[in-house]
Design a protein around this motif. Structure first.
Motif, PDB file in Angstrom:
ATOM      1  N   ILE A  34       0.841  -1.209   0.000  1.00  0.00           N
ATOM      2  CA  ILE A  34       0.000   0.000   0.000  1.00  0.00           C
ATOM      3  C   ILE A  34       0.871   1.251   0.000  1.00  0.00           C
ATOM      4  O   ILE A  34       0.615   2.193  -0.758  1.00  0.00           O
ATOM      5  N   LEU A  35       1.893   1.268   0.847  1.00  0.00           N
ATOM      6  CA  LEU A  35       2.773   2.442   0.906  1.00  0.00           C
ATOM      7  C   LEU A  35       3.434   2.702  -0.444  1.00  0.00           C
ATOM      8  O   LEU A  35       3.523   3.843  -0.901  1.00  0.00           O
ATOM      9  N   ASN A  36       3.879   1.653  -1.112  1.00  0.00           N
ATOM     10  CA  ASN A  36       4.501   1.813  -2.421  1.00  0.00           C
ATOM     11  C   ASN A  36       3.488   2.229  -3.482  1.00  0.00           C
ATOM     12  O   ASN A  36       3.806   3.004  -4.385  1.00  0.00           O
ATOM     13  N   THR A  37       2.275   1.734  -3.378  1.00  0.00           N
ATOM     14  CA  THR A  37       1.220   2.121  -4.318  1.00  0.00           C
ATOM     15  C   THR A  37       0.905   3.607  -4.180  1.00  0.00           C
ATOM     16  O   THR A  37       0.781   4.331  -5.179  1.00  0.00           O
ATOM     17  N   LEU A  38       0.783   4.078  -2.937  1.00  0.00           N
ATOM     18  CA  LEU A  38       0.521   5.505  -2.705  1.00  0.00           C
ATOM     19  C   LEU A  38       1.673   6.361  -3.221  1.00  0.00           C
ATOM     20  O   LEU A  38       1.455   7.421  -3.817  1.00  0.00           O
ATOM     21  N   GLN A  39       2.891   5.887  -3.018  1.00  0.00           N
ATOM     22  CA  GLN A  39       4.055   6.616  -3.504  1.00  0.00           C
ATOM     23  C   GLN A  39       4.053   6.679  -5.029  1.00  0.00           C
ATOM     24  O   GLN A  39       4.286   7.739  -5.615  1.00  0.00           O
ATOM     25  N   GLY A  40       3.775   5.557  -5.671  1.00  0.00           N
ATOM     26  CA  GLY A  40       3.725   5.528  -7.133  1.00  0.00           C
ATOM     27  C   GLY A  40       2.649   6.445  -7.683  1.00  0.00           C
ATOM     28  O   GLY A  40       2.874   7.176  -8.657  1.00  0.00           O
ATOM     29  N   ALA A  41       1.479   6.437  -7.052  1.00  0.00           N
ATOM     30  CA  ALA A  41       0.397   7.323  -7.487  1.00  0.00           C
ATOM     31  C   ALA A  41       0.807   8.787  -7.329  1.00  0.00           C
ATOM     32  O   ALA A  41       0.493   9.625  -8.186  1.00  0.00           O
ATOM     33  N   HIS A  42       1.544   9.081  -6.266  1.00  0.00           N
ATOM     34  CA  HIS A  42       2.037  10.447  -6.036  1.00  0.00           C
ATOM     35  C   HIS A  42       2.956  10.891  -7.183  1.00  0.00           C
ATOM     36  O   HIS A  42       2.831  12.011  -7.685  1.00  0.00           O
ATOM     37  N   TYR A  43       3.852  10.009  -7.603  1.00  0.00           N
ATOM     38  CA  TYR A  43       4.767  10.354  -8.696  1.00  0.00           C
ATOM     39  C   TYR A  43       4.014  10.594 -10.001  1.00  0.00           C
ATOM     40  O   TYR A  43       4.336  11.518 -10.755  1.00  0.00           O
ATOM     41  N   ILE A  44       3.028   9.777 -10.266  1.00  0.00           N
ATOM     42  CA  ILE A  44       2.237   9.959 -11.486  1.00  0.00           C
ATOM     43  C   ILE A  44       1.499  11.291 -11.441  1.00  0.00           C
ATOM     44  O   ILE A  44       1.485  12.040 -12.422  1.00  0.00           O
ATOM     45  N   GLU A  45       0.907  11.605 -10.284  1.00  0.00           N
ATOM     46  CA  GLU A  45       0.219  12.896 -10.141  1.00  0.00           C
ATOM     47  C   GLU A  45       1.186  14.061 -10.330  1.00  0.00           C
ATOM     48  O   GLU A  45       0.825  15.059 -10.968  1.00  0.00           O
ATOM     49  N   LEU A  46       2.403  13.944  -9.800  1.00  0.00           N
ATOM     50  CA  LEU A  46       3.400  15.007  -9.997  1.00  0.00           C
ATOM     51  C   LEU A  46       3.691  15.207 -11.478  1.00  0.00           C
ATOM     52  O   LEU A  46       3.728  16.336 -11.967  1.00  0.00           O
ATOM     53  N   ALA A  47       3.922  14.108 -12.184  1.00  0.00           N
ATOM     54  CA  ALA A  47       4.268  14.201 -13.599  1.00  0.00           C
ATOM     55  C   ALA A  47       3.107  14.745 -14.424  1.00  0.00           C
ATOM     56  O   ALA A  47       3.324  15.450 -15.412  1.00  0.00           O
ATOM     57  N   GLN A  48       1.882  14.456 -14.020  1.00  0.00           N
ATOM     58  CA  GLN A  48       0.725  14.998 -14.721  1.00  0.00           C
ATOM     59  C   GLN A  48       0.561  16.493 -14.443  1.00  0.00           C
ATOM     60  O   GLN A  48       0.164  17.252 -15.317  1.00  0.00           O
ATOM     61  N   ARG A  49       0.862  16.887 -13.220  1.00  0.00           N
ATOM     62  CA  ARG A  49       0.692  18.284 -12.814  1.00  0.00           C
ATOM     63  C   ARG A  49       1.849  19.164 -13.286  1.00  0.00           C
ATOM     64  O   ARG A  49       1.654  20.317 -13.625  1.00  0.00           O
ATOM     65  N   ARG A  50       3.055  18.606 -13.260  1.00  0.00           N
ATOM     66  CA  ARG A  50       4.249  19.377 -13.647  1.00  0.00           C
ATOM     67  C   ARG A  50       5.002  18.568 -14.709  1.00  0.00           C
ATOM     68  O   ARG A  50       5.761  17.654 -14.378  1.00  0.00           O
ATOM     69  N   GLU A  51       4.801  18.927 -15.927  1.00  0.00           N
ATOM     70  CA  GLU A  51       5.373  18.175 -17.047  1.00  0.00           C
ATOM     71  C   GLU A  51       6.882  17.949 -16.905  1.00  0.00           C
ATOM     72  O   GLU A  51       7.403  16.923 -17.303  1.00  0.00           O
ATOM     73  N   LYS A  52       7.575  18.912 -16.306  1.00  0.00           N
ATOM     74  CA  LYS A  52       9.028  18.781 -16.160  1.00  0.00           C
ATOM     75  C   LYS A  52       9.405  17.555 -15.320  1.00  0.00           C
ATOM     76  O   LYS A  52      10.499  17.014 -15.455  1.00  0.00           O
ATOM     77  N   ASP A  53       8.492  17.067 -14.470  1.00  0.00           N
ATOM     78  CA  ASP A  53       8.783  15.903 -13.642  1.00  0.00           C
ATOM     79  C   ASP A  53       8.763  14.589 -14.426  1.00  0.00           C
ATOM     80  O   ASP A  53       9.204  13.561 -13.916  1.00  0.00           O
ATOM     81  N   GLU A  54       8.280  14.633 -15.653  1.00  0.00           N
ATOM     82  CA  GLU A  54       8.345  13.430 -16.480  1.00  0.00           C
ATOM     83  C   GLU A  54       9.794  12.977 -16.676  1.00  0.00           C
ATOM     84  O   GLU A  54      10.055  11.797 -16.870  1.00  0.00           O
ATOM     85  N   ALA A  55      10.727  13.907 -16.593  1.00  0.00           N
ATOM     86  CA  ALA A  55      12.147  13.563 -16.736  1.00  0.00           C
ATOM     87  C   ALA A  55      12.621  12.639 -15.618  1.00  0.00           C
ATOM     88  O   ALA A  55      13.626  11.944 -15.770  1.00  0.00           O
ATOM     89  N   PHE A  56      11.904  12.619 -14.498  1.00  0.00           N
ATOM     90  CA  PHE A  56      12.345  11.858 -13.329  1.00  0.00           C
ATOM     91  C   PHE A  56      11.519  10.616 -13.044  1.00  0.00           C
ATOM     92  O   PHE A  56      11.918   9.770 -12.253  1.00  0.00           O
ATOM     93  N   ILE A  57      10.367  10.477 -13.686  1.00  0.00           N
ATOM     94  CA  ILE A  57       9.434   9.424 -13.283  1.00  0.00           C
ATOM     95  C   ILE A  57       9.983   8.014 -13.493  1.00  0.00           C
ATOM     96  O   ILE A  57       9.774   7.137 -12.659  1.00  0.00           O
ATOM     97  N   PHE A  58      10.723   7.794 -14.555  1.00  0.00           N
ATOM     98  CA  PHE A  58      11.290   6.463 -14.774  1.00  0.00           C
ATOM     99  C   PHE A  58      12.228   6.097 -13.622  1.00  0.00           C
ATOM    100  O   PHE A  58      12.142   5.008 -13.058  1.00  0.00           O
ATOM    101  N   GLY A  59      13.101   7.003 -13.251  1.00  0.00           N
ATOM    102  CA  GLY A  59      14.030   6.754 -12.152  1.00  0.00           C
ATOM    103  C   GLY A  59      13.325   6.612 -10.814  1.00  0.00           C
ATOM    104  O   GLY A  59      13.724   5.792  -9.977  1.00  0.00           O
ATOM    105  N   TRP A  60      12.275   7.407 -10.580  1.00  0.00           N
ATOM    106  CA  TRP A  60      11.532   7.271  -9.326  1.00  0.00           C
ATOM    107  C   TRP A  60      10.952   5.873  -9.199  1.00  0.00           C
ATOM    108  O   TRP A  60      11.047   5.245  -8.149  1.00  0.00           O
ATOM    109  N   PHE A  61      10.351   5.384 -10.273  1.00  0.00           N
ATOM    110  CA  PHE A  61       9.789   4.037 -10.207  1.00  0.00           C
ATOM    111  C   PHE A  61      10.880   2.973 -10.166  1.00  0.00           C
ATOM    112  O   PHE A  61      10.736   1.968  -9.478  1.00  0.00           O
ATOM    113  N   ARG A  62      11.969   3.179 -10.864  1.00  0.00           N
ATOM    114  CA  ARG A  62      13.072   2.220 -10.848  1.00  0.00           C
ATOM    115  C   ARG A  62      13.697   2.116  -9.456  1.00  0.00           C
ATOM    116  O   ARG A  62      13.975   1.019  -8.970  1.00  0.00           O
TER     117      ARG A  62
END
Length: 183
Positions: A147-175
């Protein structure tokens, strides 16, 4: 796993010096932002911050201050997850995820009453976690980590949707940050 082991893993994920214009944290070394370094008394150039200074800041600001040391005495894997999420998303956010997860796992209040998801680890949060782990044992630990990891992953997706510049980091965040827990 000791707090030092947990901190070392994060240092490995964060790496060395970075000053990526797309990074909302700005200039960092070992994952420590300039603002955090200055707030903790480091006044030198960020490129030159000793690893030991970063470890001390991580321990004080991201492990002890939010209360993850108390969680670690109960369960080091959950403490490690909270700490790493706290480093990347803010300790208060990680604690809210824990409190939210404990609330939805209490079987409608049959196992223990809901707690306030206020982002502070206090006696009620610790007592609730202890009760949850006593009742649900290893299987509960695994589900809570999922659950904690799911919430964290959802947070990263929301960041990337809200701030396009964060798409540069999403692969590494999930990795590096969102881990699947297997039995």
């Amino acid at each position: 796993m000791t707090p030092e082991d947990i901190i070392e893993k994060t240092l490995g994920n964060e790496g060395g010096y970075s000053n990526n214009p797309a990074d909302s944290g700005g200039e960092t070394i070992w994952g420590i932002t300039l603002a955090t370094a200055r707030a903790n008394g480091y006044s030198g150039p960020m490129r030159s911050m000793p690893r030991a200074s970063a470890v001390a800041i991580y321990k004080k600001e991201f492990f002890v201050k939010p209360g993850f040391d108390a969680v670690c005495m109960m369960n080091d894997r959950i403490a490690a997850e909270l700490y790493d999420s706290g480093v990347n998303c803010g300790p208060k956010t990680a604690i809210i995820w824990l409190q939210t997860a404990l609330n939805v796992l209490n079987r409608n209040g049959q196992d223990y009453p809901d707690i306030t998801a206020d982002g502070d680890i206090g006696p009620r949060t610790l007592s609730t976690l202890k009760t949850f782990l006593r009742l649900r044992k290893l299987e509960g630990e695994i589900v809570l980590l999922k659950i904690l990891n799911t919430l964290q992953g959802a947070h990263y997706i929301e960041l990337a949707q809200r701030r396009e510049k964060d798409e540069a980091f999403i692969f590494g965040w999930f990795r590096n940050r969102v881990e699947l827990v297997f039995r």
